[in-house]
Design a protein around this motif. Structure first.
Motif, PDB file in Angstrom:
ATOM      1  N   TYR A  67      -0.269   0.566  -8.866  1.00 31.88           N
ATOM      2  CA  TYR A  67      -1.405   0.428  -7.965  1.00 31.88           C
ATOM      3  C   TYR A  67      -2.697   0.416  -8.768  1.00 31.88           C
ATOM      4  CZ  TYR A  67       1.904   1.371  -4.257  1.00 31.88           C
ATOM      5  OH  TYR A  67       2.969   1.303  -3.403  1.00 31.88           O
ATOM      6  N   THR A 114       0.855  -1.192   0.000  1.00 29.29           N
ATOM      7  CA  THR A 114       0.000   0.000   0.000  1.00 29.29           C
ATOM      8  C   THR A 114       0.889   1.240   0.000  1.00 29.29           C
ATOM      9  OG1 THR A 114      -0.140   0.040   2.404  1.00 29.29           O
ATOM     10  CG2 THR A 114      -1.919  -1.088   1.241  1.00 29.29           C
ATOM     11  N   LEU A 170      -1.360  -3.586  -5.586  1.00 31.99           N
ATOM     12  CA  LEU A 170      -0.128  -3.486  -6.359  1.00 31.99           C
ATOM     13  C   LEU A 170      -0.001  -4.683  -7.293  1.00 31.99           C
ATOM     14  CD1 LEU A 170       2.386  -1.653  -6.611  1.00 31.99           C
ATOM     15  CD2 LEU A 170       3.497  -3.144  -4.973  1.00 31.99           C
ATOM     16  N   SER A 183      -3.690   0.801  -3.231  1.00 30.42           N
ATOM     17  CA  SER A 183      -3.486  -0.618  -2.948  1.00 30.42           C
ATOM     18  C   SER A 183      -3.634  -1.423  -4.237  1.00 30.42           C
ATOM     19  CB  SER A 183      -4.490  -1.095  -1.892  1.00 30.42           C
ATOM     20  OG  SER A 183      -5.818  -0.923  -2.360  1.00 30.42           O
TER      21      SER A 183
END
Length: 152
Positions: A120, A81, A111, A109
């Protein structure tokens, strides 16, 4: 006299009990050492703005046509994150938020790492004082924002 099958069953039972009992700690499982920390992804990490431009730790990020976060100060970047604090605005709060944007936290978030480049895929914006947002903010999506893949 015991049959060979009965002897095999008894031996198998004792062997299974010895194996199961031998693998257990008498006082239970014991964990030692520090907890694992999430690792940063090697190579460049990007986030795409609403138009698909790849950005790294941007100062301004237009997440959707309605959600813009500016004056971003990044606390984390490159891990599972990314977090930053900044000023929240968009067409739903104009003209008032041009002079006084809302303090907010941005969390990226999801990833993903295709072919040596990470980016992301999701974003969430949490206003510091949601009760101060104008009524029009009810129609704005601040969580679960799906981000596009950057055009690299």
């Amino acid at each position: 006299m015991l049959s060979p099958l009965r002897v095999a069953v008894i031996c198998g039972t004792f062997l299974a009990a010895a194996l199961v009992g031998g693998c257990a700690e008498p006082r239970g499982l014991r964990v030692e050492g520090p907890a694992l920390r999430p690792t940063r992804m090697p190579g460049p990490v990007y986030v795409a703005d609403v138009s698909g431009r790849p950005l790294q730790q941007p100062a301004v990020l237009e997440l959707t046509e309605s959600v813009v976060v500016a004056e971003l100060s990044w606390r984390d970047w490159g891990g599972p994150t990314a977090r930053a604090t900044g000023k929240l605005g968009g067409p739903w709060c104009r003209p008032g938020c041009r002079d006084r944007p809302y303090d907010a936290t941005l969390t990226l978030s999801g990833l993903e790492r295709p072919e040596g480049v990470a980016y992301y895929r999701r974003a969430a914006v949490e206003p510091e004082k949601p009760e101060e947002l104008p009524a029009a903010a009810v129609n704005v999506q601040f969580e679960g924002i799906r981000l596009s893949s950057p055009e690299l």
